[in-house]
Design an enzyme around this catalytic site. Structure first.
Site, mmCIF file in Angstrom:
data_model
loop_
_atom_site.group_PDB
_atom_site.id
_atom_site.type_symbol
_atom_site.label_atom_id
_atom_site.label_comp_id
_atom_site.label_asym_id
_atom_site.label_seq_id
_atom_site.Cartn_x
_atom_site.Cartn_y
_atom_site.Cartn_z
ATOM 1 N NE ARG A 196 5.622 0.338 37.355
ATOM 2 C CZ ARG A 196 4.958 1.474 37.155
ATOM 3 N NH1 ARG A 196 4.395 2.226 38.088
ATOM 4 N NH2 ARG A 196 4.849 2.394 36.177
ATOM 5 C CG HIS A 198 12.203 -28.489 57.252
ATOM 6 N ND1 HIS A 198 11.363 -29.030 56.221
ATOM 7 C CD2 HIS A 198 13.273 -29.116 57.173
ATOM 8 C CE1 HIS A 198 12.211 -29.782 55.316
ATOM 9 N NE2 HIS A 198 13.423 -30.062 55.943
ATOM 10 C CB SER A 227 12.664 -31.393 51.507
ATOM 11 O OG SER A 227 12.587 -31.342 52.999
ATOM 12 C CG HIS A 280 30.390 0.553 10.865
ATOM 13 N ND1 HIS A 280 31.444 -0.286 11.555
ATOM 14 C CD2 HIS A 280 30.581 -0.061 9.648
ATOM 15 C CE1 HIS A 280 31.779 -1.313 10.780
ATOM 16 N NE2 HIS A 280 31.321 -1.332 9.640
ATOM 17 C CD GLN A 327 18.829 -33.425 50.034
ATOM 18 O OE1 GLN A 327 18.732 -32.007 50.306
ATOM 19 N NE2 GLN A 327 19.384 -34.213 50.884
ATOM 20 C CB SER A 377 8.645 15.041 28.219
ATOM 21 O OG SER A 377 9.260 15.839 29.154
ATOM 22 N NE ARG A 403 6.674 -0.358 30.952
ATOM 23 C CZ ARG A 403 5.614 -0.267 30.770
ATOM 24 N NH1 ARG A 403 4.753 -1.332 30.720
ATOM 25 N NH2 ARG A 403 5.249 0.920 31.174
ATOM 26 N NE ARG A 414 20.198 -28.432 48.359
ATOM 27 C CZ ARG A 414 18.603 -28.327 48.531
ATOM 28 N NH1 ARG A 414 18.039 -29.600 49.132
ATOM 29 N NH2 ARG A 414 18.127 -27.323 48.467
#
Length: 506
Positions: free
Chosen positions: A42, A108, A134, A181, A263, A311, A325, A351
C-alpha cells in the site's frame, strides 16, 4: 432451526470460504490469497521496497563473492581472469526457482545461492565463497542495504524540512494563540510554532547523517572473526589477510571495516540504526498530532483532495487522514527499536542464530515505515492550508485577558494606582469570564474596560495595547535567524534533490 443446530449463515460462509480458497489458490490473482505486508503493497516507495528486495539482496551476495575473488586474485591466489569474467557475466542472472529448491533441500540459504551461482558459473564454481562464512555475504549485504536505506531517507527528510522552512518563513509574522498544557497561553506565531517542528527534524537529519557515516563494513573476517581461514589460504601472511580485508571493503564502497567482529558485526550497530529512526518517528508523531489538533480548531488543515471522502457516514467531514496515517505508522516505527535492543542483549559469545529471523523483519520494516511517513509528510507539508481569520478570532477571544498586565502598566504610567487598577480588572475579567463560560457569549472584557470611567486616561491606547503583534515578542526574528543560520546550511548538501513534488496514490 433445531436448538443447538448449526447456524445456516455460518455454515454457508464457511462453505464459500473453503470453496473460494481451493478454487483460487493458483492462477490470476493468487497473490490475494496470501498475506502481503501493507508496508509494501500500500505505502512504501518503489526504491525503498527494492532496497530490501530479494533481488537486491542476492545480487549483492554475488557482487560480494566477485569482490572477494578479485581481491584474492590480486593477492596471488590461483584464480584466473576467465573465472572472474564468468562471475561478472552472471551477477544478475539468478535462477530463483533453483535457489528455492536448493534451500529446501540444504536448509541453508547461503549455500543454496552458492550452488545456484556455481551452476551458471561452472568454471568459477570452485572458488566462489572461498574462505568465507555465511556472514561474509549476509552481514556485509545488510550493511550495504542499511547504508543505501539511509541514502534514500536523508533527502526525503531534507525535503520535509525545506517545505516546513518555506511555511515558517511565510507565516513568521502571523500571530497565533500559543498553548501550554493545551490551555491558552501567550501568543506565538504560526511560523515560530513551525520552527519547533523544524528543529526536531534538523536533529533527526543530523542523527541520520551521523549513524550513516559511522557505518562500517564487516569485511573479511571468517567464521568467528579471527580470519583463520584466510590466514591459511595465504600461508600465514598476515599482511595479505589485512590487505584482502581492505581491498574488499573499498570495493564495497566503505572507507573502513570494523577492526574486530565475532561471526557477525556487533548487533549494537542495529540498535544505533533503529534508534535514530525511532527518534524520527517520535518527531513525526508529535508534528502530525499538532496538525490534527489544529485541524480540530480549524486553524490549519492538511491538503484535502477534490474528490476525497472524509467519512462514509458524515459527508461534511474533512478528517486529517494523512496525519493520522503518519501517527499510526510512527508508533510502529518507535516500537521496532525494542527488537535490536533485545537481540543485542541475548547474543552469546561470538554469535547465536536467534538474531536472524528477527532482523529479517525489524530492519526492513523500520526503513520501509520511515520511508512511508516521510513521503506522506512531504505531501502534507506541500499543501498545508492556514485559516488566518479563524486564528484571529481565537486570539480575540483570549487576548483581552492576556492584555491585563499591559493595561495595568499603562494606567500606572498615566498616574493610576497599581493595586486599585488590579482590583478593577479582576472584577471586570471575572464578569467577562462568566459571560463566556456560563452564557456562551463572546468575551466582552474590553467593552467593560471601555465603559468604565476609571480607564478613561488610557482609552486612546487600548487599540495599540491589544495589537496581537505586540504580544509575539521576538518570534519573527527568531524564525529568520534560525532558518538562515541553522536550517539552510543543513540543507545545502541536498539542494539538487529538492525539486521533487510528492503525490500520494492512497
Amino acid at each position: 432451526m433445531a436448538a443447538g443446530g448449526p447456524d445456516p449463515f455460518e455454515a454457508e460462509a464457511l462453505t464459500v470460504s473453503s470453496s473460494t480458497m481451493s478454487d483460487s489458490m493458483a492462477g490470476p490473482g493468487e497473490e490475494f490469497n496470501r498475506y502481503r505486508s501493507p508496508l509494501v503493497s500500500r505505502y512504501a516507495s518503489r526504491e525503498m521496497a527494492f532496497n530490501f528486495s530479494e533481488r537486491k539482496k542476492f545480487c549483492t551476495w554475488r557482487r560480494l563473492w566477485l569482490f572477494l575473488a578479485r581481491a584474492q586474485k590480486v593477492l596471488g591466489l590461483p584464480i584466473t581472469d576467465e573465472q572472474v569474467q564468468e562471475m561478472e557475466m552472471n551477477l544478475d542472472n539468478i535462477d530463483f526457482k533453483m535457489a528455492a529448491e536448493e534451500e529446501k533441500k540444504l536448509r541453508h540459504d547461503v549455500m543454496a545461492h552458492v550452488h545456484t551461482f556455481a551452476h551458471c558459473c561452472p568454471k568459477a564454481a570452485g572458488i566462489i565463497h572461498l574462505g568465507a562464512t555465511s556472514c561474509y555475504v549476509g552481514d556485509n549485504t545488510d550493511l550495504i542495504v542499511l547504508r543505501d536505506g539511509f541514502d534514500l531517507l536523508m533527502p526525503k527528510l531534507a525535503r520535509v524540512i525545506s517545505r516546513l522552512a518555506e511555511f515558517a518563513e511565510k507565516y513568521a509574522n502571523l500571530p497565533t494563540l500559543g498553548f501550554t498544557h493545551y490551555q491558552p497561553a501567550q501568543l506565538t506565531t504560526v511560523g515560530k510554532r513551525c520552527s519547533l517542528w523544524i528543529q526536531d527534524f534538523c536533529l533527526d537529519l543530523q542523527n541520520l547523517e551521523r549513524v550513516r557515516n559511522e557505518l562500517r563494513f564487516r569485511g573479511v573476517k571468517g567464521t568467528t572473526g579471527t580470519q583463520a581461514s584466510f590466514l591459511q589460504l595465504f600461508e600465514g601472511d598476515h599482511d595479505k589477510v589485512e590487505e584482502l580485508d581492505r581491498l574488499v571493503t573499498t570495493m564495497a564502497g566503505f572507507k573502513r571495516a570494523y577492526m574486530v567482529t565475532g561471526q557477525t558485526y556487533s548487533r549494537k550497530v542495529d540498535v544505533e540504526v533503529l534508534a535514530v529512526l525511532a527518534s524520527m518517528g517520535a518527531s513525526v508523531h508529535k508534528i502530525c498530532t499538532d496538525i490534527r489538533l489544529l485541524a480540530n480548531l480549524k486553524e490549519i488543515e492538511e491538503p484535502f483532495e477534490k474528490e476525497q471522502i472524509g467519512s462514509s457516514a458524515m459527508p461534511y467531514k474533512r478528517n486529517p487522514m494523512r496525519c493520522e496515517r503518519c501517527c499510526s505508522l510512527a508508533r510502529h516505527l518507535m516500537t521496532l527499536h525494542l527488537d535490536p535492543l533485545q537481540t543485542a542483549a541475548v547474543q552469546w559469545f561470538e554469535r547465536t542464530l536467534d538474531d536472524s529471523a528477527n532482523r529479517r523483519i525489524c530492519l526492513a520494516e523500520a526503513f520501509l515505515t520511515a520511508d512511508i511517513v516521510l513521503t506522506t509528510l512531504q505531501n502534507i507539508t506541500e499543501g498545508l492550508v492556514v485559516y488566518p481569520k479563524v486564528i484571529e478570532r481565537r486570539i480575540r477571544q483570549e487576548l483581552p485577558f492576556m492584555a491585563t498586565e499591559n493595561i495595568i502598566m499603562a494606567v500606572v504610567k498615566a498616574g493610576g494606582n497599581r493595586q486599585d487598577c488590579h482590583e478593577r480588572i479582576r472584577v471586570l475579567s471575572q464578569q467577562a469570564a462568566a459571560v463566556v463560560k456560563q452564557e456562551g457569549g463572546d468575551n466582552d472584557f474590553i467593552a467593560r474596560i471601555q465603559a468604565d470611567p476609571y480607564f478613561n486616561p488610557i482609552q486612546d491606547q487600548l487599540e495599540s495595547l491589544l495589537d496581537p503583534k505586540s504580544f509575539i515578542g521576538r518570534a519573527p526574528q527568531q524564525v529568520d535567524k534560525f532558518l538562515k543560520e541553522e536550517v539552510i546550511p543543513l540543507l545545502t548538501p541536498y539542494q539538487n534533490k529538492m525539486d521533487l513534488k510528492m503525490e500520494l496514490e492512497l
